[in-house]
Write a protein that holds these residues in place. Sequence first.
Motif, short mmCIF file in Angstrom:
data_model
loop_
_atom_site.label_atom_id
_atom_site.label_comp_id
_atom_site.label_asym_id
_atom_site.label_seq_id
_atom_site.Cartn_x
_atom_site.Cartn_y
_atom_site.Cartn_z
N SER A 25 0.85 -1.18 0.00
CA SER A 25 0.00 0.00 0.00
C SER A 25 0.89 1.24 0.00
O SER A 25 1.75 1.39 0.88
CB SER A 25 -0.89 -0.01 1.24
N VAL A 26 0.73 2.10 -1.00
CA VAL A 26 1.53 3.33 -1.11
C VAL A 26 0.60 4.51 -1.30
O VAL A 26 -0.53 4.37 -1.77
CB VAL A 26 2.55 3.27 -2.28
N THR A 27 1.08 5.68 -0.95
CA THR A 27 0.32 6.91 -1.13
C THR A 27 1.03 7.77 -2.16
O THR A 27 2.22 8.06 -2.02
CB THR A 27 0.19 7.67 0.20
N GLU A 30 -2.51 12.53 -2.88
CA GLU A 30 -3.61 12.32 -1.93
C GLU A 30 -4.36 11.01 -2.22
O GLU A 30 -5.44 10.79 -1.70
CB GLU A 30 -4.57 13.50 -1.97
N GLN A 32 -4.34 6.81 -2.14
CA GLN A 32 -3.71 5.62 -1.60
C GLN A 32 -3.97 4.47 -2.57
O GLN A 32 -5.11 4.20 -2.95
CB GLN A 32 -4.28 5.28 -0.23
N LEU A 33 -2.89 3.79 -2.99
CA LEU A 33 -2.96 2.72 -3.99
C LEU A 33 -2.53 1.39 -3.39
O LEU A 33 -1.69 1.35 -2.50
CB LEU A 33 -2.04 3.03 -5.17
N GLN A 34 -3.08 0.32 -3.91
CA GLN A 34 -2.58 -1.02 -3.61
C GLN A 34 -1.86 -1.48 -4.86
O GLN A 34 -2.46 -1.52 -5.94
CB GLN A 34 -3.72 -1.96 -3.26
N LEU A 49 -7.31 2.51 -3.17
CA LEU A 49 -7.89 2.26 -1.86
C LEU A 49 -8.63 3.47 -1.32
O LEU A 49 -9.69 3.34 -0.71
CB LEU A 49 -6.81 1.84 -0.87
N ASP A 50 -8.06 4.65 -1.55
CA ASP A 50 -8.67 5.86 -1.00
C ASP A 50 -8.20 7.06 -1.80
O ASP A 50 -7.07 7.08 -2.30
CB ASP A 50 -8.27 6.02 0.47
N GLY A 51 -9.07 8.04 -1.92
CA GLY A 51 -8.71 9.26 -2.62
C GLY A 51 -9.94 10.01 -3.06
O GLY A 51 -11.07 9.54 -2.87
#
Length: 74
Positions: A25-27, A30, A32-34, A49-51
């Motif tokens: 998991s990296v950011t 803004e 967040q990627l898997q 994952l998030d953004g």
Amino acid sequence: MTIYSTMPLELVYDGMNNQPGPYVSVTVGEVQLQIEAVSPGIGRIVRLLDGPLDAYLRPELSPGTLVAFGLPPS
């Protein structure tokens, strides 16, 4: 479950028990990627994952895209 197929069962079930590779998991900014590591410092995006919502429309963040990750060069 019933499967109707003209393909041999060996091909249908090939890889069914294989576990996916290790994910990281990296950011990036803004977002967040898997990612799945392909080689040292390079990974393939598996999913976001998030953004923010518009990040899901950016082609450079689409699943399957190769990205560089890790420590920045010194």
